[in-house]
Scaffold this motif. Sequence first.
Motif, PDB file in Angstrom:
ATOM      1  N   UNK A 195      14.685  18.032 -10.704  1.00  5.33           N
ATOM      2  CA  UNK A 195      16.146  18.113 -10.656  1.00  5.33           C
ATOM      3  C   UNK A 195      16.803  17.258 -11.734  1.00  5.33           C
ATOM      4  N   UNK A 196      16.167  16.146 -12.074  1.00  7.27           N
ATOM      5  CA  UNK A 196      16.787  15.251 -13.056  1.00  7.27           C
ATOM      6  C   UNK A 196      16.825  15.862 -14.456  1.00  7.27           C
ATOM      7  N   UNK A 197      16.029  16.904 -14.712  1.00  7.37           N
ATOM      8  CA  UNK A 197      16.095  17.568 -16.016  1.00  7.37           C
ATOM      9  C   UNK A 197      17.454  18.255 -16.195  1.00  7.37           C
ATOM     10  N   UNK A 198      17.886  18.953 -15.145  1.00 14.83           N
ATOM     11  CA  UNK A 198      19.200  19.594 -15.198  1.00 14.83           C
ATOM     12  C   UNK A 198      20.328  18.589 -15.229  1.00 14.83           C
ATOM     13  N   UNK A 199      20.156  17.508 -14.489  1.00 15.24           N
ATOM     14  CA  UNK A 199      21.181  16.451 -14.484  1.00 15.24           C
ATOM     15  C   UNK A 199      21.305  15.812 -15.862  1.00 15.24           C
ATOM     16  N   UNK A 200      20.188  15.628 -16.546  1.00 12.27           N
ATOM     17  CA  UNK A 200      20.229  15.061 -17.896  1.00 12.27           C
ATOM     18  C   UNK A 200      20.930  16.005 -18.861  1.00 12.27           C
ATOM     19  N   UNK A 201      20.694  17.316 -18.707  1.00 18.16           N
ATOM     20  CA  UNK A 201      21.362  18.286 -19.575  1.00 18.16           C
ATOM     21  C   UNK A 201      22.865  18.285 -19.339  1.00 18.16           C
ATOM     22  N   UNK A 202      23.285  18.162 -18.091  1.00 16.87           N
ATOM     23  CA  UNK A 202      24.715  18.086 -17.782  1.00 16.87           C
ATOM     24  C   UNK A 202      25.298  16.811 -18.377  1.00 16.87           C
ATOM     25  N   UNK A 203      24.539  15.717 -18.318  1.00 20.43           N
ATOM     26  CA  UNK A 203      25.012  14.449 -18.880  1.00 20.43           C
ATOM     27  C   UNK A 203      25.172  14.538 -20.400  1.00 20.43           C
ATOM     28  N   UNK A 247      26.772  23.220 -20.840  1.00 22.17           N
ATOM     29  CA  UNK A 247      27.319  24.007 -19.740  1.00 22.17           C
ATOM     30  C   UNK A 247      26.169  24.607 -18.929  1.00 22.17           C
ATOM     31  N   UNK A 248      26.487  25.362 -17.879  1.00 26.22           N
ATOM     32  CA  UNK A 248      25.446  25.879 -16.984  1.00 26.22           C
ATOM     33  C   UNK A 248      24.482  26.806 -17.713  1.00 26.22           C
ATOM     34  N   UNK A 249      24.999  27.672 -18.581  1.00 31.80           N
ATOM     35  CA  UNK A 249      24.134  28.607 -19.289  1.00 31.80           C
ATOM     36  C   UNK A 249      23.204  27.869 -20.253  1.00 31.80           C
ATOM     37  N   UNK A 250      23.723  26.918 -21.004  1.00 27.92           N
ATOM     38  CA  UNK A 250      22.883  26.131 -21.910  1.00 27.92           C
ATOM     39  C   UNK A 250      21.853  25.327 -21.131  1.00 27.92           C
ATOM     40  N   UNK A 251      22.253  24.765 -20.024  1.00 30.50           N
ATOM     41  CA  UNK A 251      21.344  24.002 -19.175  1.00 30.50           C
ATOM     42  C   UNK A 251      20.184  24.892 -18.734  1.00 30.50           C
ATOM     43  N   UNK A 252      20.509  26.096 -18.273  1.00 29.80           N
ATOM     44  CA  UNK A 252      19.461  26.996 -17.789  1.00 29.80           C
ATOM     45  C   UNK A 252      18.579  27.499 -18.927  1.00 29.80           C
ATOM     46  N   UNK A 253      19.200  27.970 -20.013  1.00 23.05           N
ATOM     47  CA  UNK A 253      18.425  28.625 -21.073  1.00 23.05           C
ATOM     48  C   UNK A 253      17.660  27.650 -21.965  1.00 23.05           C
ATOM     49  N   UNK A 254      18.158  26.438 -22.117  1.00 26.90           N
ATOM     50  CA  UNK A 254      17.510  25.495 -23.029  1.00 26.90           C
ATOM     51  C   UNK A 254      16.658  24.433 -22.339  1.00 26.90           C
ATOM     52  N   UNK A 255      16.920  24.168 -21.065  1.00 32.25           N
ATOM     53  CA  UNK A 255      16.209  23.087 -20.383  1.00 32.25           C
ATOM     54  C   UNK A 255      15.361  23.628 -19.238  1.00 32.25           C
ATOM     55  N   UNK A 256      15.991  24.312 -18.294  1.00 31.85           N
ATOM     56  CA  UNK A 256      15.307  24.724 -17.075  1.00 31.85           C
ATOM     57  C   UNK A 256      14.308  25.849 -17.341  1.00 31.85           C
ATOM     58  N   UNK A 257      14.753  26.938 -17.963  1.00 31.65           N
ATOM     59  CA  UNK A 257      13.895  28.113 -18.150  1.00 31.65           C
ATOM     60  C   UNK A 257      12.649  27.837 -18.992  1.00 31.65           C
ATOM     61  N   UNK A 258      12.732  27.132 -20.122  1.00 31.07           N
ATOM     62  CA  UNK A 258      11.492  26.876 -20.869  1.00 31.07           C
ATOM     63  C   UNK A 258      10.451  26.094 -20.066  1.00 31.07           C
ATOM     64  N   UNK A 259      10.905  25.162 -19.247  1.00 29.87           N
ATOM     65  CA  UNK A 259       9.958  24.408 -18.427  1.00 29.87           C
ATOM     66  C   UNK A 259       9.430  25.257 -17.268  1.00 29.87           C
ATOM     67  N   UNK A 260      10.276  26.123 -16.726  1.00 25.88           N
ATOM     68  CA  UNK A 260       9.862  26.976 -15.614  1.00 25.88           C
ATOM     69  C   UNK A 260       8.902  28.068 -16.090  1.00 25.88           C
TER      70      UNK A 260
END
Length: 183
Positions: free
Chosen positions: A48-56, A60-73
């Motif tokens: 969860x802290x990966x998404x929190x770091x991206x927000x920090x 935005x939500x799309x950048x957070x998902x496409x650049x941080x969450x999805x590559x790791x998932x």
Amino acid sequence: MPFGGPEIVGASTNSVLSLWAVAIIGLTLNESAYMAEIVRGGLLSVPKHQGEAAVALGMNRWQNFSRVILPQALRVIVPPTGNQVIGMLKHSSLVSIIALSDLLYSAQLIYSQNFRTIPLLVVISIWYLVCTTVLSYAQSHIERHYGRGVHVGPHRPGGLARLRSLGSRLSQRSQPNDHPNPA
């Protein structure tokens, strides 16, 4: 209504759905539940802290998902997805039960004419082996691409264990020798 209820609109199922549609619906319903769990598990595997770091960082939500969450998932999603694709290739022989012309059904038609069952089944198994080998090779390259930067192999000791081993090696070097020091 099914199972003997009042009929509002009636039609023969064979005229509404073709054999291809039935096969696709059946295989899709079977695989979609597995794929939903694979994707859900992959997305939940990202801390969860990966998404929190991206927000920090102001994403935005799309950048957070496409650049941080999805590559790791994807590192977690790709291996079971490849296994599901290979499994679906193998399960596609089940559509021969509904008389859809696939590889197995075609062989059944041929060996019902010439009575050479075993040689044709060997040929089919070779075809399935070739197809699964090609898919496995492609899957391994995709896994290698998404697994870059992740240590795979024997477990490396953590920081404290490395410090202890370094300390034991240093203490072995600093022990006095049995030979007198010529001075």
